[in-house]
Design an enzyme around this catalytic site. Structure first.
Site, mmCIF file in Angstrom:
data_model
loop_
_atom_site.group_PDB
_atom_site.id
_atom_site.type_symbol
_atom_site.label_atom_id
_atom_site.label_comp_id
_atom_site.label_asym_id
_atom_site.label_seq_id
_atom_site.Cartn_x
_atom_site.Cartn_y
_atom_site.Cartn_z
ATOM 1 N N LYS A 129 0.855 -1.194 0.000
ATOM 2 C CA LYS A 129 0.000 0.000 0.000
ATOM 3 C C LYS A 129 0.885 1.237 0.000
ATOM 4 O O LYS A 129 1.681 1.448 0.933
ATOM 5 C CB LYS A 129 -0.854 0.034 1.252
ATOM 6 C CG LYS A 129 -2.228 -0.566 1.084
ATOM 7 C CD LYS A 129 -2.997 -0.360 2.371
ATOM 8 C CE LYS A 129 -4.478 -0.524 2.162
ATOM 9 N NZ LYS A 129 -5.204 -0.314 3.413
HETATM 10 C C1 E4P Z 1 -8.584 0.029 3.670
HETATM 11 O O1 E4P Z 1 -7.790 -0.373 2.849
HETATM 12 C C2 E4P Z 1 -8.367 1.242 4.464
HETATM 13 O O2 E4P Z 1 -7.095 1.245 5.015
HETATM 14 C C3 E4P Z 1 -9.388 1.428 5.544
HETATM 15 O O3 E4P Z 1 -10.631 0.945 5.095
HETATM 16 C C4 E4P Z 1 -9.454 2.871 5.991
HETATM 17 O O4 E4P Z 1 -10.572 3.065 6.780
HETATM 18 P P1 E4P Z 1 -10.757 4.368 7.701
HETATM 19 O O5 E4P Z 1 -11.112 5.507 6.819
HETATM 20 O O6 E4P Z 1 -11.862 3.983 8.630
HETATM 21 O O7 E4P Z 1 -9.436 4.594 8.405
#
Ligand code: E4P
Length: 227
Positions: A85
């Site tokens: 990521k």
């Molecule tokens: C998924 O890949 C994300 O990291 C995650 O859903 C982020 O969610 P948030 O906006 O609740 O931190």
């Protein structure tokens, strides 16, 4: 449409894997912390092993571009199903697309994360991201229309035949899941508590109770008839 589990909790991941619900797992540093995973290497390797060969997204934790590239290469060596990521930009707004492009060229899969606009989707696709994570909840928090962005992103990627798949993350409710699915998301990454909510319904329980009671009544009637 695929479902990923947005979690670092091994028990939850295993539970949904066994039911055939999960096509992959996503994490980020906040999810790791929330789920009590302080040693990211140990935690990521355990998840990667559990779900292999399905993909596990692990996020870089550095904010400078050189450090990010080196760390991404290191994370990718932990397991062959790890996807890296990389955020759209650093905390200072420097674009990270060069990192994505280099990793893609080296055969390392990239999840271009923290996408909040359709413009970011266009650029991440051009840079070679395998996945692009649109943060629906964070778009809606600001009054944006996540469904419109998801639908436009998927339509554009397919029209121009990019390999990138849209993952919708930042799910805050079952309603968010339904909206993302209807907007055409390729993948939705769902925190386990919302999958549990999706599958339970009080009228399903009540109906099952009715069927069980009637089956017992019929059985009792049959036994009575035999006497
Ligand atoms: C998924 O890949 C994300 O990291 C995650 O859903 C982020 O969610 P948030 O906006 O609740 O931190």
């Amino acid at each position: 449409m695929q479902i990923f589990i947005d979690s670092a909790n091994l028990d939850e991941i295993e539970k949904w894997m066994e039911m055939g619900i999960a096509d992959g797992v996503t994490t980020n540093p906040s999810i790791m912390l929330k789920d009590g995973v302080h040693d990211i290497e140990k935690g990521a390797k355990a998840i990667a092993r559990l779900i292999h060969p399905l993909p596990l997204s692990v996020e870089v934790t550095t904010d400078d571009l050189d450090g990010m590239l080196n760390q991404a290469r290191q994370l990718a060596r932990w397991a062959d199903n790890i996807v890296i990521k990389v955020p759209q930009t650093t905390s200072q707004g420097l674009p990270c697309f060069g990192i994505m492009h280099k990793l893609d060229g080296e055969g390392i899969k990239v999840n271009a994360t923290v996408a909040l606009s359709i413009g970011q989707v266009f650029i991440a696709a051009k840079a070679g991201a395998t996945y692009i994570s649109i943060f629906a909840g964070r778009i809606t928090d600001e009054g944006g229309d996540a469904s419109e962005i998801i639908g436009n992103a998927v339509g554009w990627l397919e029209r121009w035949e990019y390999k990138s798949k849209i993952i919708v993350g930042s799910i805050r409710s079952v309603g968010d899941v339904i909206q993302a699915a209807l907007a055409g998301a390729h993948i939705i990454t769902i925190p386990p508590q919302f999958i549990s909510k999706m599958v339970d319904h009080r009228n399903t329980r009540a109906t099952v109770v009715q069927f069980l009671n009637d089956a017992q009544t019929a059985e009792a009637g049959m036994q009575k008839g035999k006497k």
